[in-house]
Design a protein around this motif. Structure first.
Motif, short mmCIF file in Angstrom:
data_model
loop_
_atom_site.label_atom_id
_atom_site.label_comp_id
_atom_site.label_asym_id
_atom_site.label_seq_id
_atom_site.Cartn_x
_atom_site.Cartn_y
_atom_site.Cartn_z
N ALA A 95 -52.43 12.54 8.20
CA ALA A 95 -51.92 13.17 9.43
C ALA A 95 -52.77 14.39 9.74
CB ALA A 95 -50.46 13.59 9.24
N ASP A 96 -52.92 14.67 11.02
CA ASP A 96 -53.67 15.86 11.43
C ASP A 96 -52.75 17.07 11.34
OD1 ASP A 96 -56.03 14.51 11.97
OD2 ASP A 96 -55.36 14.00 13.99
N ALA A 97 -53.18 18.07 10.57
CA ALA A 97 -52.43 19.32 10.51
C ALA A 97 -52.83 20.22 11.67
CB ALA A 97 -52.68 20.02 9.18
N SER A 98 -54.08 20.09 12.10
CA SER A 98 -54.60 20.81 13.26
C SER A 98 -55.78 20.00 13.76
CB SER A 98 -55.03 22.22 12.85
OG SER A 98 -56.18 22.14 12.03
N ASP A 99 -56.52 20.55 14.73
CA ASP A 99 -57.68 19.78 15.19
C ASP A 99 -58.84 19.83 14.21
OD1 ASP A 99 -58.17 22.41 15.64
OD2 ASP A 99 -58.79 22.18 17.74
N ARG A 100 -58.73 20.63 13.16
CA ARG A 100 -59.80 20.69 12.16
C ARG A 100 -59.36 20.36 10.75
NH1 ARG A 100 -62.32 26.30 12.59
NH2 ARG A 100 -60.59 26.84 13.90
N LYS A 101 -58.07 20.14 10.54
CA LYS A 101 -57.58 19.89 9.18
C LYS A 101 -56.65 18.67 9.16
CE LYS A 101 -54.79 22.00 5.56
NZ LYS A 101 -53.71 22.95 5.37
N SER A 102 -56.90 17.77 8.21
CA SER A 102 -56.04 16.60 8.02
C SER A 102 -55.45 16.63 6.61
CB SER A 102 -56.85 15.31 8.19
OG SER A 102 -57.36 15.24 9.48
N VAL A 103 -54.31 15.99 6.47
CA VAL A 103 -53.63 15.96 5.18
C VAL A 103 -53.32 14.51 4.84
CG1 VAL A 103 -51.61 16.74 3.90
CG2 VAL A 103 -52.56 18.18 5.69
N GLY A 104 -53.63 14.10 3.61
CA GLY A 104 -53.39 12.73 3.19
C GLY A 104 -52.37 12.67 2.07
N ILE A 105 -51.60 11.59 2.04
CA ILE A 105 -50.60 11.39 1.00
C ILE A 105 -50.45 9.87 0.79
CG2 ILE A 105 -48.76 11.57 2.73
CD1 ILE A 105 -46.94 12.73 0.52
N HIS A 106 -50.30 9.46 -0.47
CA HIS A 106 -50.11 8.03 -0.75
C HIS A 106 -48.64 7.67 -0.51
CE1 HIS A 106 -54.01 8.26 -2.91
NE2 HIS A 106 -54.09 7.04 -2.43
N LEU A 107 -48.43 6.72 0.43
CA LEU A 107 -47.08 6.31 0.83
C LEU A 107 -47.05 4.82 1.09
CD1 LEU A 107 -46.38 9.09 3.51
CD2 LEU A 107 -45.53 9.04 1.16
N CYS A 108 -45.83 4.29 1.18
CA CYS A 108 -45.66 2.92 1.66
C CYS A 108 -46.24 2.88 3.07
CB CYS A 108 -44.18 2.55 1.70
SG CYS A 108 -43.38 2.60 0.09
N ARG A 109 -47.14 1.95 3.33
CA ARG A 109 -47.85 1.95 4.61
C ARG A 109 -46.91 1.81 5.80
NH1 ARG A 109 -53.30 1.77 4.25
NH2 ARG A 109 -54.20 1.14 2.26
N ASP A 110 -45.78 1.12 5.63
CA ASP A 110 -44.84 0.96 6.74
C ASP A 110 -43.67 1.95 6.65
OD1 ASP A 110 -43.54 -0.04 4.55
OD2 ASP A 110 -43.14 -2.02 5.41
N LEU A 111 -43.74 2.87 5.71
CA LEU A 111 -42.68 3.87 5.46
C LEU A 111 -41.31 3.21 5.29
CD1 LEU A 111 -43.79 6.79 7.81
CD2 LEU A 111 -44.17 6.54 5.35
N SER A 112 -41.29 2.09 4.61
CA SER A 112 -40.02 1.41 4.33
C SER A 112 -39.37 1.96 3.06
CB SER A 112 -40.26 -0.10 4.18
OG SER A 112 -41.14 -0.33 3.08
N CYS A 113 -39.63 3.21 2.75
CA CYS A 113 -39.15 3.84 1.51
C CYS A 113 -37.62 3.75 1.41
CB CYS A 113 -39.59 5.30 1.46
SG CYS A 113 -41.38 5.52 1.61
N GLN A 114 -36.92 4.02 2.50
CA GLN A 114 -35.46 4.00 2.48
C GLN A 114 -34.95 2.61 2.08
OE1 GLN A 114 -33.26 6.57 2.93
NE2 GLN A 114 -31.72 5.09 2.35
N ALA A 115 -35.49 1.56 2.69
CA ALA A 115 -35.06 0.19 2.38
C ALA A 115 -35.36 -0.15 0.93
CB ALA A 115 -35.75 -0.79 3.32
N LYS A 116 -36.49 0.32 0.42
CA LYS A 116 -36.84 0.04 -0.97
C LYS A 116 -35.87 0.75 -1.92
CE LYS A 116 -41.66 -0.96 -0.20
NZ LYS A 116 -43.03 -0.48 -0.25
N LEU A 117 -35.47 1.98 -1.58
CA LEU A 117 -34.53 2.69 -2.44
C LEU A 117 -33.15 2.03 -2.39
CD1 LEU A 117 -35.48 6.43 -1.92
CD2 LEU A 117 -35.97 4.96 -3.88
#
Ligand SMILES: [Zn+2]
Length: 148
Positions: A95-117
């Motif tokens: 995700a872009d934190a600003s126009d010059r900084k991005s932040v990455g995180i390893h996640l379920c690509r479809d963000l189905s975390c809730q369904a998995k839990l």
């Protein structure tokens, strides 16, 4: 639980930096009632979107994540729901934190975390609401620490 009245209100949840790329699928019908969070992956698979309510301000926040391309077929671990899976299921979302900084995180690509839990809780007997609270806490921490 939160409610989104229409597409315009959904677009306004997103930061200006994300609004230009926002793709809202036609299957989303309004008004929309959301229990914990709303997530969808765009048809191309390049972006995944998240809409969640900040527990402190009660403001509804939207984030657009870019999916890195699944390079090497390695098993990864989602930092929000702690599920494991291949690189087609879990990957680096940026995700872009600003126009010059991005932040990455390893996640379920479809963000189905809730369904998995929820599936996990049915198998293990763990408390679904406790798992949901833990997940929502991890999401809020990330958003606060890195993006908002
Ligand atoms: Zn996950």
């Amino acid at each position: 639980m939160f409610k989104i009245e229409n597409e315009s209100e959904l677009r306004q949840c997103f930061r200006p930096i994300d609004r230009d790329t926002l793709e809202i699928p036609g299957r989303i019908k309004f008004p929309l009632f959301v229990r914990d969070y709303l997530a969808w992956r765009e048809s191309s698979g390049h972006r995944t979107y998240l809409v969640v309510t900040d527990p402190e301000s009660q403001k509804t926040l939207g984030v657009a994540f870019r999916n890195d391309s699944a390079s090497t077929p390695v098993t990864r671990h989602c930092e929000w729901c702690h599920s494991s899976g291949g690189s087609s299921q879990i990957g680096l979302l940026v995700a872009d934190a600003s126009d010059r900084k991005s932040v990455g995180i390893h996640l379920c690509r479809d963000l189905s975390c809730q369904a998995k839990l929820e599936s996990r809780s049915q198998l293990t007997g763990e408390n679904t609401r406790l798992l949901a609270r833990t997940l929502n806490g991890r999401i809020s921490d990330f958003l606060k620490r890195c993006l908002f």
